[in-house]
Motif scaffolding. Sequence first.
Motif, PDB file in Angstrom:
ATOM      1  N   UNK A   8      -4.487 -13.020  -5.484  1.00  0.00           N
ATOM      2  CA  UNK A   8      -5.364 -12.362  -4.514  1.00  0.00           C
ATOM      3  C   UNK A   8      -5.918 -13.263  -3.703  1.00  0.00           C
ATOM      4  N   UNK A   9      -6.479 -14.682  -4.045  1.00  0.00           N
ATOM      5  CA  UNK A   9      -7.089 -15.324  -3.400  1.00  0.00           C
ATOM      6  C   UNK A   9      -6.334 -16.091  -2.519  1.00  0.00           C
ATOM      7  N   UNK A  10      -5.096 -16.193  -2.812  1.00  0.00           N
ATOM      8  CA  UNK A  10      -4.042 -16.821  -1.749  1.00  0.00           C
ATOM      9  C   UNK A  10      -3.742 -15.813  -0.605  1.00  0.00           C
ATOM     10  N   UNK A  11      -3.798 -14.376  -0.925  1.00  0.00           N
ATOM     11  CA  UNK A  11      -3.278 -13.552   0.051  1.00  0.00           C
ATOM     12  C   UNK A  11      -4.590 -13.263   0.914  1.00  0.00           C
ATOM     13  N   UNK A  12      -5.858 -13.286   0.085  1.00  0.00           N
ATOM     14  CA  UNK A  12      -7.050 -13.212   1.077  1.00  0.00           C
ATOM     15  C   UNK A  12      -7.099 -14.531   2.052  1.00  0.00           C
ATOM     16  N   UNK A  13      -6.749 -15.543   1.819  1.00  0.00           N
ATOM     17  CA  UNK A  13      -6.752 -16.878   2.658  1.00  0.00           C
ATOM     18  C   UNK A  13      -5.715 -16.473   3.796  1.00  0.00           C
ATOM     19  N   UNK A  14      -4.479 -16.167   3.346  1.00  0.00           N
ATOM     20  CA  UNK A  14      -3.481 -15.726   4.352  1.00  0.00           C
ATOM     21  C   UNK A  14      -3.578 -14.898   5.365  1.00  0.00           C
ATOM     22  N   UNK A  15      -4.405 -13.678   4.771  1.00  0.00           N
ATOM     23  CA  UNK A  15      -4.175 -12.536   5.673  1.00  0.00           C
ATOM     24  C   UNK A  15      -5.551 -11.772   5.755  1.00  0.00           C
ATOM     25  N   UNK A  16      -6.015 -11.398   6.839  1.00  0.00           N
ATOM     26  CA  UNK A  16      -7.139 -10.726   6.977  1.00  0.00           C
ATOM     27  C   UNK A  16      -7.660  -9.709   6.272  1.00  0.00           C
ATOM     28  N   UNK A  17      -6.690  -8.965   5.784  1.00  0.00           N
ATOM     29  CA  UNK A  17      -6.884  -7.571   4.705  1.00  0.00           C
ATOM     30  C   UNK A  17      -5.966  -7.519   3.842  1.00  0.00           C
ATOM     31  N   UNK A  18      -6.411  -7.350   2.643  1.00  0.00           N
ATOM     32  CA  UNK A  18      -5.164  -7.340   1.344  1.00  0.00           C
ATOM     33  C   UNK A  18      -5.431  -6.188   0.678  1.00  0.00           C
ATOM     34  N   UNK A 101     -11.470  20.421  -4.860  1.00  0.00           N
ATOM     35  CA  UNK A 101     -11.758  18.887  -4.048  1.00  0.00           C
ATOM     36  C   UNK A 101     -13.110  18.417  -4.342  1.00  0.00           C
ATOM     37  N   UNK A 102     -13.306  17.325  -4.409  1.00  0.00           N
ATOM     38  CA  UNK A 102     -14.917  16.960  -4.488  1.00  0.00           C
ATOM     39  C   UNK A 102     -15.108  16.658  -3.169  1.00  0.00           C
ATOM     40  N   UNK A 103     -16.426  16.287  -2.686  1.00  0.00           N
ATOM     41  CA  UNK A 103     -16.762  15.811  -1.368  1.00  0.00           C
ATOM     42  C   UNK A 103     -16.333  14.922  -0.783  1.00  0.00           C
ATOM     43  N   UNK A 104     -15.850  14.961   0.481  1.00  0.00           N
ATOM     44  CA  UNK A 104     -15.056  13.697   1.074  1.00  0.00           C
ATOM     45  C   UNK A 104     -16.160  12.395   0.795  1.00  0.00           C
ATOM     46  N   UNK A 105     -14.925  11.334   0.667  1.00  0.00           N
ATOM     47  CA  UNK A 105     -15.383   9.785   0.405  1.00  0.00           C
ATOM     48  C   UNK A 105     -15.125   9.384   1.596  1.00  0.00           C
ATOM     49  N   UNK A 106     -16.261   8.596   2.253  1.00  0.00           N
ATOM     50  CA  UNK A 106     -16.227   7.858   3.511  1.00  0.00           C
ATOM     51  C   UNK A 106     -15.827   6.446   3.197  1.00  0.00           C
ATOM     52  N   UNK A 107     -14.826   5.872   3.849  1.00  0.00           N
ATOM     53  CA  UNK A 107     -14.185   4.404   3.479  1.00  0.00           C
ATOM     54  C   UNK A 107     -14.374   3.372   4.644  1.00  0.00           C
ATOM     55  N   UNK A 108     -14.793   2.359   4.656  1.00  0.00           N
ATOM     56  CA  UNK A 108     -14.526   1.672   5.505  1.00  0.00           C
ATOM     57  C   UNK A 108     -13.594   0.302   4.590  1.00  0.00           C
ATOM     58  N   UNK A 109     -12.426   0.037   5.451  1.00  0.00           N
ATOM     59  CA  UNK A 109     -11.779  -0.803   4.649  1.00  0.00           C
ATOM     60  C   UNK A 109     -12.558  -2.368   4.730  1.00  0.00           C
ATOM     61  N   UNK A 110     -12.079  -3.059   3.430  1.00  0.00           N
ATOM     62  CA  UNK A 110     -12.622  -4.146   3.047  1.00  0.00           C
ATOM     63  C   UNK A 110     -11.615  -5.254   3.132  1.00  0.00           C
ATOM     64  N   UNK A 111     -12.013  -6.486   3.044  1.00  0.00           N
ATOM     65  CA  UNK A 111     -11.085  -7.691   2.941  1.00  0.00           C
ATOM     66  C   UNK A 111     -10.020  -7.233   1.910  1.00  0.00           C
ATOM     67  N   UNK A 112     -10.389  -6.911   0.517  1.00  0.00           N
ATOM     68  CA  UNK A 112      -9.603  -6.503  -0.574  1.00  0.00           C
ATOM     69  C   UNK A 112      -9.719  -4.959  -0.727  1.00  0.00           C
ATOM     70  N   UNK A 113      -8.615  -4.178  -1.033  1.00  0.00           N
ATOM     71  CA  UNK A 113      -8.738  -2.821  -1.073  1.00  0.00           C
ATOM     72  C   UNK A 113      -7.569  -2.620  -2.382  1.00  0.00           C
ATOM     73  N   UNK A 114      -7.959  -1.806  -3.349  1.00  0.00           N
ATOM     74  CA  UNK A 114      -7.227  -1.891  -4.743  1.00  0.00           C
ATOM     75  C   UNK A 114      -6.864  -0.459  -4.640  1.00  0.00           C
ATOM     76  N   UNK A 115      -5.537  -0.108  -5.197  1.00  0.00           N
ATOM     77  CA  UNK A 115      -4.996   0.998  -5.437  1.00  0.00           C
ATOM     78  C   UNK A 115      -4.642   0.902  -6.715  1.00  0.00           C
TER      79      UNK A 115
END
Length: 182
Positions: A8-18, A101-115
Amino acid sequence: MDTIKKRIDERLTQEGMVIVAIDGKCASGKTTLASRLAEIYDCNVFHMDDFFLQRSQRTPERLAQIGGNVDYERFREEVLLPLRSRRAFSYRPFDCRTFTFAAPVCVVPKKLNIIEGTYSHHPYFGNPYNLKILLTVDDETQRQRILDRPAFLHKRFFEEWIPMENRYFNRLLISDSTITVP
């Protein structure tokens, strides 16, 4: 964990968003791993469990598909595409206990995003991830962990969900870039 953090750290260094996808059998530790990573990194975590099928989608044809018990189309449209475009978005978690469905979840992409969740490596998505992790668990350990969960779910795990997951994993192609963790 050290190998995963290093990658993960390698990818974060190489790319703006992972974007990292953690797939694996039920009770293999996907949610636990995502939680631990969220304690280490300032990241978003998305759960495939929030994208199970609505009642109207649960047809015999759909459930016969490999990975067909998850609404992968909605996940792709509501989360994956906006996340890849790096723009703010919202999605609606589906509660499979109440079938609402639950209430909508608002998201701002971060440097790291996990699915995290089974079916996150589904071929329908193509290859949108910077890193893929596959967690495995032997059958006996899986059984014991499931028996530690609420009793009313045991039958569904053993008779429905595990057989569907096994079909998926038997057909899933594992790429060389996937970290596989026993």
